[in-house]
Scaffold this motif. Sequence first.
Motif, PDB file in Angstrom:
ATOM      1  N   LEU A 221       0.690  -1.171  -0.078  1.00 30.55           N
ATOM      2  CA  LEU A 221       0.079   0.147   0.053  1.00 30.55           C
ATOM      3  C   LEU A 221       0.834   1.299  -0.018  1.00 30.55           C
ATOM      4  N   LEU A 222       2.096   1.124   0.897  1.00 30.67           N
ATOM      5  CA  LEU A 222       2.805   2.505   0.951  1.00 30.67           C
ATOM      6  C   LEU A 222       3.411   2.581  -0.257  1.00 30.67           C
ATOM      7  N   ALA A 223       3.897   1.364  -0.955  1.00 33.48           N
ATOM      8  CA  ALA A 223       4.952   1.355  -2.416  1.00 33.48           C
ATOM      9  C   ALA A 223       3.843   1.945  -3.255  1.00 33.48           C
ATOM     10  N   ALA A 224       2.587   1.859  -3.255  1.00 39.90           N
ATOM     11  CA  ALA A 224       1.537   2.583  -4.263  1.00 39.90           C
ATOM     12  C   ALA A 224       1.698   4.038  -4.372  1.00 39.90           C
ATOM     13  N   TYR A 225       2.301   4.548  -3.397  1.00 37.67           N
ATOM     14  CA  TYR A 225       2.284   6.203  -3.223  1.00 37.67           C
ATOM     15  C   TYR A 225       3.826   6.557  -3.496  1.00 37.67           C
ATOM     16  N   GLY A 226       4.618   5.546  -3.925  1.00 38.99           N
ATOM     17  CA  GLY A 226       6.113   5.760  -4.140  1.00 38.99           C
ATOM     18  C   GLY A 226       7.138   6.360  -2.892  1.00 38.99           C
ATOM     19  N   SER A 227       7.699   6.989  -3.231  1.00 39.79           N
ATOM     20  CA  SER A 227       8.623   7.714  -2.126  1.00 39.79           C
ATOM     21  C   SER A 227       7.940   8.604  -1.161  1.00 39.79           C
ATOM     22  N   LYS A 228       6.657   8.889  -1.605  1.00 42.05           N
ATOM     23  CA  LYS A 228       5.879   9.818  -0.594  1.00 42.05           C
ATOM     24  C   LYS A 228       4.960   8.949   0.649  1.00 42.05           C
ATOM     25  N   GLY A 229       5.217   7.635   0.488  1.00 40.15           N
ATOM     26  CA  GLY A 229       4.241   6.842   1.209  1.00 40.15           C
ATOM     27  C   GLY A 229       4.683   7.137   2.453  1.00 40.15           C
ATOM     28  N   LEU A 230       5.545   7.087   3.086  1.00 38.91           N
ATOM     29  CA  LEU A 230       6.203   7.323   4.565  1.00 38.91           C
ATOM     30  C   LEU A 230       5.790   8.600   4.823  1.00 38.91           C
ATOM     31  N   ILE A 231       6.025   9.445   3.885  1.00 45.04           N
ATOM     32  CA  ILE A 231       5.731  10.880   4.519  1.00 45.04           C
ATOM     33  C   ILE A 231       4.233  11.099   4.497  1.00 45.04           C
ATOM     34  N   TYR A 232       3.376  10.420   3.870  1.00 43.98           N
ATOM     35  CA  TYR A 232       2.221  10.581   3.890  1.00 43.98           C
ATOM     36  C   TYR A 232       1.426   9.893   5.361  1.00 43.98           C
TER      37      TYR A 232
ATOM     38  N   VAL B  25      -9.943   6.476  14.533  1.00 43.72           N
ATOM     39  CA  VAL B  25      -9.281   6.048  13.702  1.00 43.72           C
ATOM     40  C   VAL B  25      -9.871   4.998  12.647  1.00 43.72           C
ATOM     41  N   GLN B  26     -10.179   3.934  13.471  1.00 46.79           N
ATOM     42  CA  GLN B  26     -10.438   2.577  12.736  1.00 46.79           C
ATOM     43  C   GLN B  26     -11.710   2.995  11.953  1.00 46.79           C
ATOM     44  N   THR B  27     -12.635   3.808  12.612  1.00 46.24           N
ATOM     45  CA  THR B  27     -13.940   3.871  12.211  1.00 46.24           C
ATOM     46  C   THR B  27     -13.726   4.734  10.960  1.00 46.24           C
ATOM     47  N   GLY B  28     -12.880   5.827  10.924  1.00 46.82           N
ATOM     48  CA  GLY B  28     -12.733   6.818   9.671  1.00 46.82           C
ATOM     49  C   GLY B  28     -12.125   5.769   8.681  1.00 46.82           C
ATOM     50  N   MET B  29     -11.134   4.987   8.874  1.00 48.37           N
ATOM     51  CA  MET B  29     -10.253   4.385   7.755  1.00 48.37           C
ATOM     52  C   MET B  29     -11.350   3.372   7.230  1.00 48.37           C
ATOM     53  N   GLU B  30     -11.981   2.717   8.067  1.00 50.32           N
ATOM     54  CA  GLU B  30     -12.981   1.473   7.373  1.00 50.32           C
ATOM     55  C   GLU B  30     -14.121   2.372   6.593  1.00 50.32           C
ATOM     56  N   GLY B  31     -14.534   3.520   6.958  1.00 49.63           N
ATOM     57  CA  GLY B  31     -15.574   4.434   6.082  1.00 49.63           C
ATOM     58  C   GLY B  31     -15.030   4.639   4.859  1.00 49.63           C
ATOM     59  N   LEU B  32     -13.636   5.054   4.820  1.00 51.42           N
ATOM     60  CA  LEU B  32     -12.991   5.297   3.577  1.00 51.42           C
ATOM     61  C   LEU B  32     -12.796   3.992   2.674  1.00 51.42           C
ATOM     62  N   ALA B  33     -12.494   2.750   3.412  1.00 50.85           N
ATOM     63  CA  ALA B  33     -12.558   1.640   2.457  1.00 50.85           C
ATOM     64  C   ALA B  33     -13.791   1.329   1.727  1.00 50.85           C
TER      65      ALA B  33
ATOM     66  N   HIS C 219      -2.902  11.537  -0.270  1.00 49.12           N
ATOM     67  CA  HIS C 219      -3.175  11.765   1.153  1.00 49.12           C
ATOM     68  C   HIS C 219      -4.396  12.426   1.743  1.00 49.12           C
ATOM     69  N   ASN C 220      -5.037  13.224   1.074  1.00 46.49           N
ATOM     70  CA  ASN C 220      -6.219  14.234   1.474  1.00 46.49           C
ATOM     71  C   ASN C 220      -7.360  13.369   1.632  1.00 46.49           C
ATOM     72  N   ASP C 221      -7.512  12.306   1.028  1.00 46.57           N
ATOM     73  CA  ASP C 221      -8.672  11.365   1.149  1.00 46.57           C
ATOM     74  C   ASP C 221      -8.601  10.778   2.546  1.00 46.57           C
ATOM     75  N   PHE C 222      -7.543  10.286   2.969  1.00 40.95           N
ATOM     76  CA  PHE C 222      -7.284   9.820   4.261  1.00 40.95           C
ATOM     77  C   PHE C 222      -7.747  10.866   5.407  1.00 40.95           C
ATOM     78  N   PHE C 223      -7.061  12.030   5.081  1.00 43.76           N
ATOM     79  CA  PHE C 223      -7.364  13.075   6.145  1.00 43.76           C
ATOM     80  C   PHE C 223      -8.782  13.604   6.219  1.00 43.76           C
ATOM     81  N   ASN C 224      -9.404  13.525   5.078  1.00 44.46           N
ATOM     82  CA  ASN C 224     -10.832  13.839   5.151  1.00 44.46           C
ATOM     83  C   ASN C 224     -11.667  12.606   5.734  1.00 44.46           C
TER      84      ASN C 224
END
Length: 179
Positions: free
Chosen positions: A35-46, A64-72, A83-88
């Motif tokens: 998953l991190l590799a999909a964002y390239g070198s910015k993965g850890l920064i995200y 956090v779990q509720t937010g991430m499961e909702g995003l999924a 990364h903005n979608d994760f923040f949202n």
Amino acid sequence: MELNSDTQAGLQALLFFHNASLQYPDYKPKSTDELLAAYGSKGLIYAEGLGLAINSSKLSSQQVQTGMEGLAKTAQGRLPRDHNDFFNALRGATSISYLDLTKTVLGDVISATASGAQTLGNSILTSLSWLTSLLPFIVIGGALLYAINASGGTKHLVKDVKEVVEKARKRKKKAEPSA
């Protein structure tokens, strides 16, 4: 490599997203590393930025779990573009404290009022600076007006000016040589 608490919190959030996304057939990463590799070198920064948002907002693990499961669930196996979608998604997991909102609005109102008062003060100072610049002219003009009125008004002034002009014309005529 030792990870700071922000990066750890971000990676935990991505793990929640990853685990919730595994149930969707369009989801391709087999691990959070992929998953991190999909964002390239910015993965850890995200991940670190995401963790910073989590820690700054003091979100619980459950939020956090509720937010991430909702995003999924919303993503249905697709990866968010950035990364903005994760923040949202995390914003959706937070609750608003009306007292804090009131403080924020009150602070904005006080700030706007102070700014308006400063603008008004600046306008007054500008007006006063114009007045002080023009004051000598106003005083001289007033003194001239008083002198004109004291000498009998503008009728006498016009008559006196005509007399002076006529005398000057006569002197000029005498000074010119006759042709």
